[in-house]
Design a protein around this motif. Structure first.
Motif: not given
Length: 133
Positions: A38-43, A53-58
Protein backbone atom coordinates in the motif's frame (compact mmCIF):
# COMPACT_ATOMS: atom_id res chain seq x y z
CA UNK A 1 -11.55 -7.93 -5.23
CA UNK A 2 -11.06 -9.10 -1.71
CA UNK A 3 -11.93 -6.62 1.05
CA UNK A 4 -8.33 -6.84 2.29
CA UNK A 5 -7.04 -4.90 -0.73
CA UNK A 6 -9.61 -2.12 -0.30
CA UNK A 7 -8.91 -1.85 3.44
CA UNK A 8 -5.18 -1.57 2.76
CA UNK A 9 -5.85 1.35 0.37
CA UNK A 10 -8.19 3.05 2.85
CA UNK A 11 -5.71 2.67 5.71
CA UNK A 12 -2.86 4.02 3.58
CA UNK A 13 -4.95 7.07 2.63
CA UNK A 14 -5.21 8.00 6.29
CA UNK A 15 -1.42 8.48 6.34
CA UNK A 16 -1.29 10.76 3.29
CA UNK A 17 0.76 13.93 3.46
CA UNK A 18 -1.41 16.37 1.51
CA UNK A 19 -1.12 19.79 3.16
CA UNK A 20 -1.33 21.68 -0.15
CA UNK A 21 -4.19 20.03 -2.02
CA UNK A 22 -5.88 18.49 1.01
CA UNK A 23 -6.71 15.63 -1.37
CA UNK A 24 -5.67 12.41 0.33
CA UNK A 25 -5.38 9.25 -1.76
CA UNK A 26 -4.52 5.67 -0.85
CA UNK A 27 -3.66 2.80 -3.16
CA UNK A 28 -2.96 -0.85 -2.60
CA UNK A 29 -1.71 -3.38 -5.09
CA UNK A 30 -1.75 -7.14 -5.04
CA UNK A 31 0.99 -9.04 -6.79
CA UNK A 32 0.42 -12.18 -8.81
CA UNK A 33 1.77 -14.12 -5.80
CA UNK A 34 -0.84 -12.51 -3.52
CA UNK A 35 1.31 -10.05 -1.60
CA UNK A 36 -0.26 -6.65 -0.85
CA UNK A 37 1.60 -3.34 -0.83
CA UNK A 38 0.00 0.00 0.00
CA UNK A 39 0.96 3.62 -0.42
CA UNK A 40 -0.40 7.12 -0.02
CA UNK A 41 0.23 10.41 -1.74
CA UNK A 42 3.08 12.48 -0.34
CA UNK A 43 3.01 16.11 -1.43
CA UNK A 44 5.93 18.48 -1.45
CA UNK A 45 6.04 22.29 -1.50
CA UNK A 46 8.20 22.00 -4.61
CA UNK A 47 5.59 20.83 -7.13
CA UNK A 48 5.69 18.36 -8.86
CA UNK A 49 8.13 16.60 -6.57
CA UNK A 50 5.46 14.74 -4.59
CA UNK A 51 4.46 11.12 -5.02
CA UNK A 52 1.07 9.70 -5.88
CA UNK A 53 -0.37 6.85 -3.82
CA UNK A 54 0.13 4.34 -6.64
CA UNK A 55 3.78 5.35 -6.97
CA UNK A 56 4.29 4.89 -3.22
CA UNK A 57 2.73 1.41 -3.36
CA UNK A 58 4.93 0.44 -6.30
CA UNK A 59 8.01 1.69 -4.44
CA UNK A 60 7.07 -0.47 -1.44
CA UNK A 61 6.72 -3.50 -3.71
CA UNK A 62 10.03 -2.87 -5.48
CA UNK A 63 11.79 -2.40 -2.14
CA UNK A 64 10.43 -5.66 -0.73
CA UNK A 65 10.47 -8.12 -3.63
CA UNK A 66 13.06 -9.57 -5.96
CA UNK A 67 12.69 -8.54 -9.59
CA UNK A 68 11.05 -11.82 -10.67
CA UNK A 69 8.13 -11.33 -8.24
CA UNK A 70 7.20 -7.76 -9.18
CA UNK A 71 4.05 -8.43 -11.22
CA UNK A 72 0.87 -6.56 -10.34
CA UNK A 73 -2.41 -8.45 -10.56
CA UNK A 74 -4.79 -5.77 -9.25
CA UNK A 75 -4.91 -2.33 -7.67
CA UNK A 76 -7.42 -0.54 -5.44
CA UNK A 77 -7.49 3.27 -5.42
CA UNK A 78 -9.37 5.23 -2.75
CA UNK A 79 -9.67 9.00 -2.41
CA UNK A 80 -11.14 10.82 0.54
CA UNK A 81 -13.28 13.39 -1.25
CA UNK A 82 -14.41 11.66 -4.45
CA UNK A 83 -16.70 8.76 -5.24
CA UNK A 84 -13.85 7.26 -7.26
CA UNK A 85 -10.58 8.42 -8.71
CA UNK A 86 -8.44 6.93 -11.45
CA UNK A 87 -4.65 6.83 -11.40
CA UNK A 88 -3.06 9.84 -13.09
CA UNK A 89 -1.32 9.41 -16.44
CA UNK A 90 2.12 9.00 -14.91
CA UNK A 91 0.89 6.36 -12.48
CA UNK A 92 -0.86 4.51 -15.28
CA UNK A 93 2.48 4.20 -17.02
CA UNK A 94 4.21 3.17 -13.77
CA UNK A 95 1.57 0.48 -13.24
CA UNK A 96 2.11 -0.70 -16.82
CA UNK A 97 5.78 -1.24 -15.98
CA UNK A 98 4.79 -3.99 -13.53
CA UNK A 99 1.34 -5.02 -14.73
CA UNK A 100 -0.32 -6.21 -17.91
CA UNK A 101 -3.20 -4.84 -19.97
CA UNK A 102 -5.40 -7.24 -17.95
CA UNK A 103 -4.33 -5.85 -14.55
CA UNK A 104 -7.51 -4.86 -12.71
CA UNK A 105 -7.92 -1.33 -11.37
CA UNK A 106 -10.64 -1.06 -8.70
CA UNK A 107 -11.95 2.48 -8.25
CA UNK A 108 -13.36 2.75 -4.74
CA UNK A 109 -15.54 4.93 -2.57
CA UNK A 110 -15.92 4.68 1.19
CA UNK A 111 -17.88 1.41 0.90
CA UNK A 112 -15.58 -0.35 -1.55
CA UNK A 113 -15.27 -0.72 -5.33
CA UNK A 114 -17.66 1.30 -7.50
CA UNK A 115 -16.14 0.30 -10.83
CA UNK A 116 -13.41 -1.89 -12.25
CA UNK A 117 -11.32 -1.15 -15.31
CA UNK A 118 -8.35 -2.91 -16.80
CA UNK A 119 -5.02 -1.18 -17.13
CA UNK A 120 -5.37 -1.69 -20.88
CA UNK A 121 -8.59 0.35 -20.83
CA UNK A 122 -6.92 3.13 -18.83
CA UNK A 123 -3.72 3.18 -20.88
CA UNK A 124 -4.28 1.51 -24.26
CA UNK A 125 -0.99 2.65 -25.82
CA UNK A 126 1.39 2.14 -22.88
CA UNK A 127 5.12 2.27 -23.39
CA UNK A 128 6.62 -1.15 -22.75
CA UNK A 129 10.10 -2.37 -22.04
CA UNK A 130 10.63 -2.74 -25.81
CA UNK A 131 8.82 0.41 -26.94
CA UNK A 132 5.17 1.28 -27.30
CA UNK A 133 2.53 -1.39 -26.78
Amino acid sequence: MERELFEAARKAMQHAHAPYSEFRVGAALRTVSGKIFAGCNVENASYPEGWCAETSAIAAMVTALPKAERRIKEVAVFAERRASVTPCGGCRQRLAEFGTPQTLIHLCDEDGPVSVLTLGELLPQAFGMKGVG
